[in-house]
Design a protein around this motif. Structure first.
Motif, PDB file in Angstrom:
ATOM      1  N   VAL A 185       0.865  -1.180   0.000  1.00 24.38           N
ATOM      2  CA  VAL A 185       0.000   0.000   0.000  1.00 24.38           C
ATOM      3  C   VAL A 185       0.906   1.237   0.000  1.00 24.38           C
ATOM      4  O   VAL A 185       1.627   1.485   0.972  1.00 24.38           O
ATOM      5  CB  VAL A 185      -0.926   0.005   1.235  1.00 24.38           C
ATOM      6  CG1 VAL A 185      -1.768   1.280   1.256  1.00 24.38           C
ATOM      7  CG2 VAL A 185      -1.817  -1.233   1.236  1.00 24.38           C
ATOM      8  N   PHE A 186       0.914   1.950  -1.109  1.00 22.34           N
ATOM      9  CA  PHE A 186       1.662   3.210  -1.172  1.00 22.34           C
ATOM     10  C   PHE A 186       0.680   4.304  -0.765  1.00 22.34           C
ATOM     11  O   PHE A 186      -0.117   4.776  -1.574  1.00 22.34           O
ATOM     12  CB  PHE A 186       2.231   3.418  -2.580  1.00 22.34           C
ATOM     13  CG  PHE A 186       3.333   2.453  -2.890  1.00 22.34           C
ATOM     14  CD1 PHE A 186       4.642   2.749  -2.541  1.00 22.34           C
ATOM     15  CD2 PHE A 186       3.065   1.224  -3.480  1.00 22.34           C
ATOM     16  CE1 PHE A 186       5.670   1.842  -2.791  1.00 22.34           C
ATOM     17  CE2 PHE A 186       4.080   0.315  -3.733  1.00 22.34           C
ATOM     18  CZ  PHE A 186       5.384   0.628  -3.385  1.00 22.34           C
ATOM     19  N   GLY A 187       0.715   4.636   0.506  1.00 18.20           N
ATOM     20  CA  GLY A 187      -0.358   5.442   1.092  1.00 18.20           C
ATOM     21  C   GLY A 187      -0.165   6.941   1.033  1.00 18.20           C
ATOM     22  O   GLY A 187      -1.011   7.685   1.529  1.00 18.20           O
ATOM     23  N   GLY A 188       0.947   7.418   0.465  1.00 16.54           N
ATOM     24  CA  GLY A 188       1.161   8.863   0.372  1.00 16.54           C
ATOM     25  C   GLY A 188       1.413   9.483   1.737  1.00 16.54           C
ATOM     26  O   GLY A 188       1.856   8.809   2.680  1.00 16.54           O
ATOM     27  N   ASN A 189       1.080  10.758   1.849  1.00 19.52           N
ATOM     28  CA  ASN A 189       1.389  11.482   3.082  1.00 19.52           C
ATOM     29  C   ASN A 189       0.283  11.278   4.117  1.00 19.52           C
ATOM     30  O   ASN A 189      -0.708  12.008   4.157  1.00 19.52           O
ATOM     31  CB  ASN A 189       1.578  12.969   2.784  1.00 19.52           C
ATOM     32  CG  ASN A 189       2.142  13.682   3.999  1.00 19.52           C
ATOM     33  OD1 ASN A 189       2.127  13.141   5.116  1.00 19.52           O
ATOM     34  ND2 ASN A 189       2.649  14.878   3.795  1.00 19.52           N
ATOM     35  N   ILE A 190       0.463  10.291   4.975  1.00 22.46           N
ATOM     36  CA  ILE A 190      -0.584   9.969   5.947  1.00 22.46           C
ATOM     37  C   ILE A 190      -0.574  10.919   7.147  1.00 22.46           C
ATOM     38  O   ILE A 190      -1.354  10.753   8.078  1.00 22.46           O
ATOM     39  CB  ILE A 190      -0.507   8.495   6.420  1.00 22.46           C
ATOM     40  CG1 ILE A 190       0.867   8.186   7.014  1.00 22.46           C
ATOM     41  CG2 ILE A 190      -0.840   7.538   5.285  1.00 22.46           C
ATOM     42  CD1 ILE A 190       0.918   6.829   7.712  1.00 22.46           C
ATOM     43  N   ALA A 191       0.285  11.937   7.090  1.00 24.98           N
ATOM     44  CA  ALA A 191       0.185  12.988   8.115  1.00 24.98           C
ATOM     45  C   ALA A 191      -1.053  13.841   7.826  1.00 24.98           C
ATOM     46  O   ALA A 191      -1.571  14.523   8.711  1.00 24.98           O
ATOM     47  CB  ALA A 191       1.449  13.842   8.118  1.00 24.98           C
ATOM     48  N   HIS A 192      -1.539  13.818   6.583  1.00 23.37           N
ATOM     49  CA  HIS A 192      -2.786  14.519   6.237  1.00 23.37           C
ATOM     50  C   HIS A 192      -3.959  13.631   6.634  1.00 23.37           C
ATOM     51  O   HIS A 192      -4.016  12.451   6.256  1.00 23.37           O
ATOM     52  CB  HIS A 192      -2.846  14.818   4.732  1.00 23.37           C
ATOM     53  CG  HIS A 192      -1.749  15.737   4.284  1.00 23.37           C
ATOM     54  ND1 HIS A 192      -1.294  15.775   2.991  1.00 23.37           N
ATOM     55  CD2 HIS A 192      -1.010  16.642   4.975  1.00 23.37           C
ATOM     56  CE1 HIS A 192      -0.322  16.669   2.895  1.00 23.37           C
ATOM     57  NE2 HIS A 192      -0.136  17.205   4.092  1.00 23.37           N
ATOM     58  N   ASP A 193      -4.918  14.239   7.371  1.00 22.63           N
ATOM     59  CA  ASP A 193      -6.019  13.443   7.937  1.00 22.63           C
ATOM     60  C   ASP A 193      -6.757  12.618   6.879  1.00 22.63           C
ATOM     61  O   ASP A 193      -6.998  11.430   7.051  1.00 22.63           O
ATOM     62  CB  ASP A 193      -7.029  14.359   8.642  1.00 22.63           C
ATOM     63  CG  ASP A 193      -6.424  14.927   9.921  1.00 22.63           C
ATOM     64  OD1 ASP A 193      -5.363  14.401  10.344  1.00 22.63           O
ATOM     65  OD2 ASP A 193      -6.986  15.890  10.468  1.00 22.63           O
ATOM     66  N   GLU A 194      -7.105  13.299   5.778  1.00 22.87           N
ATOM     67  CA  GLU A 194      -7.931  12.626   4.768  1.00 22.87           C
ATOM     68  C   GLU A 194      -7.217  11.385   4.212  1.00 22.87           C
ATOM     69  O   GLU A 194      -7.796  10.312   4.069  1.00 22.87           O
ATOM     70  CB  GLU A 194      -8.211  13.615   3.637  1.00 22.87           C
ATOM     71  CG  GLU A 194      -9.439  13.274   2.841  1.00 22.87           C
ATOM     72  CD  GLU A 194      -9.634  14.291   1.718  1.00 22.87           C
ATOM     73  OE1 GLU A 194     -10.034  13.869   0.643  1.00 22.87           O
ATOM     74  OE2 GLU A 194      -9.350  15.488   1.938  1.00 22.87           O
ATOM     75  N   GLN A 195      -5.931  11.573   3.955  1.00 20.25           N
ATOM     76  CA  GLN A 195      -5.133  10.471   3.399  1.00 20.25           C
ATOM     77  C   GLN A 195      -5.044   9.323   4.414  1.00 20.25           C
ATOM     78  O   GLN A 195      -5.164   8.153   4.081  1.00 20.25           O
ATOM     79  CB  GLN A 195      -3.723  11.006   3.079  1.00 20.25           C
ATOM     80  CG  GLN A 195      -2.874  10.080   2.253  1.00 20.25           C
ATOM     81  CD  GLN A 195      -3.249  10.099   0.778  1.00 20.25           C
ATOM     82  OE1 GLN A 195      -4.035  10.942   0.343  1.00 20.25           O
ATOM     83  NE2 GLN A 195      -2.737   9.156   0.035  1.00 20.25           N
TER      84      GLN A 195
END
Ligand SMILES: Cc1cc2nc3c(=O)[nH]c(=O)nc-3n(C[C@H](O)[C@H](O)[C@H](O)COP(=O)(O)OP(=O)(O)OC[C@H]3O[C@@H](n4cnc5c(N)ncnc54)[C@H](O)[C@@H]3O)c2cc1C
Length: 388
Positions: free
Chosen positions: A261-271
């Motif tokens: 799972v390449f989840g991107g920037n999970i510091a952003h709530d939506e992500q």
């Protein structure tokens, strides 16, 4: 032949190819302990397939031919470690299996010249391809009739491509006239560059089948991850301990499937919500659909038995999360769904399946390197899921 050479040829310690207008071609591959392997093309006296002519080959004949090819440079040896003579046969079998029960692999079903260093590599890839399929079929996890035929389908094509490559490669190496040699030097260089695509398996591209589904829309999410090709390795940082790992080192060849799972920037709530929702579905719905498997047999030499311990059972699907958030902004136990760091009653939380692309340089500086996403062609905002 493998020799310790005495020569004034300046490139003796790099892989080199010399094509001569008079004496054939010579390839040199530096080896360990000062050895160099010479592949010497013999153009005289071996025009028939007779074993007798082959048995006439001697080490002195080989070194004399090498001297002729390399002239005006000189070459001799202080020690011969090994030598052999062989005739190149470029052949491949029509079928790699018989009724899905008897299988051929390696040199038994395809042969070619050894100059491109392919034979052993491609042979091992044959058996790797077959091994995991038989393993899962024996465990009752896949339908043999659906999966096993893909061995013949996939590997036969690789053998055919390899032989076509090898024919052209051998042809280029056998050029005699100065004009042909100079006109094909760029092409030969390109062949040298292309060869590792076979040896590493990175160049192999399996066609659509029950195992490989080519969906253009989905493929666009990870542009450089090609369905049917080997998933290339990239460096990532373990979220928990900050160690840098090659992804492949975390993916041993043990018959399991991986969902990356390449989840991107999970510091952003939506992500993070999206990644966690996916994690919940994977953990609660997908993984329980398949029985866990044993991958670590215990060998009892005294009783001469191999058995699997039930506590070492593991899901057949292993989940990885590769995100781009800075490590210090995410507490995995608080912020990330436990599918990505499962709990084990004896081993505690798992810390080996969540990675970040941001790299810790010192305790205070975090350098964000998005190269993994770039290398796989994944949009950091959108993310992607890769099945490997
Ligand atoms: C000079 C040379 C250099 C090479 N260099 C490279 C290289 O740099 N890189 C590379 O990838 N490949 C290289 N190769 C090719 C590579 O060696 C072969 O492709 C590879 O060994 C094939 O493996 P295999 O297991 O299919 O067959 P093999 O290695 O031939 O293994 C078959 C085994 O079966 C055994 N056997 C045969 N008949 C029976 C029987 N009836 N019962 C029991 N056992 C039997 C044989 O003794 C042998 O041990 C080179 C080959 C040569 C000749």
């Amino acid at each position: 032949m493998d020799i310790i050479p005495v020569t004034d040829f300046p490139d003796i310690r790099v892989r080199s190819m010399v094509r001569s207008t008079s004496g054939g071609s010579l390839m040199m591959i530096p080896r360990e302990n000062k050895l160099v392997r010479l592949y010497i093309q013999l153009t005289d006296g071996l025009s028939t397939n007779s074993r007798l002519t082959r048995s006439m080959v001697t080490p002195m004949m080989l070194i004399e031919t090498a001297k002729r090819i390399l002239s005006p440079y000189t070459i001799d040896f202080t020690y011969i470690h090994w030598w052999s003579a062989y005739q190149i046969g470029q052949r491949s079998g029509d079928h790699f299996d018989k009724q899905g029960r008897i299988f051929l692999a390696g040199d038994a079903v395809h042969t070619h010249s050894p100059k491109a260093g392919q034979g052993m590599n491609v042979s091992m890839q044959d058996t790797y391809n077959l091994g995991w399929k038989i393993g899962l079929a024996c465990k009752g996890l896949v339908r043999p009739k659906a999966i096993i035929p893909t061995y013949d389908m996939e590997r036969k094509l690789v053998a055919k491509e390899l032989i076509a490559f090898d024919r052209k490669f051998s042809e280029l190496l056998s050029m005699h006239s100065a004009k042909d040699i100079s006109e094909t030097s760029v092409e030969l260089k390109q062949f040298f560059k292309k060869a590792p695509l076979f040896t590493t398996g990175i160049g192999v591209n399996y066609a659509s089948s029950i195992l490989t589904v080519v969906d253009d829309e989905a493929h666009g999410l990870a542009k450089y991850v090609v369905p049917g090709k080997r998933f290339a390795s990239c460096q990532v940082t373990n979220h928990s301990d900050g160690r840098v790992w090659e992804l492949h080192h975390r993916m041993p060849s043990d018959g399991r499937f991986r969902i990356m799972v390449f989840g991107g920037n999970i510091a952003h709530d939506e992500q993070r919500f999206a990644v966690n929702a996916l994690g919940q579905w994977l953990g609660k719905t997908l993984i329980p659909r398949y029985p866990p498997i044993n991958i670590c047999p215990i060998v009892d030499r005294r009783l001469q038995t191999v058995r699997f311990q039930s506590e070492l059972m593991t899901p057949i699907i292993e989940i990885f999360l590769v995100h781009t958030a800075p490590r210090d902004q995410i507490d995995i136990l608080q912020d990330v769904d436990s599918t990505y760091h499962p709990w084990h009653p004896k081993l505690g939380w798992d810390y080996d399946h969540i990675f970040t692309t941001s790299r810790v340089i010192t305790e205070d500086t975090i350098q964000s390197t998005q190269s993994v996403y770039e290398d796989y062609g994944i949009d950091e905002e959108r993310g992607a899921v890769v099945i490997a």
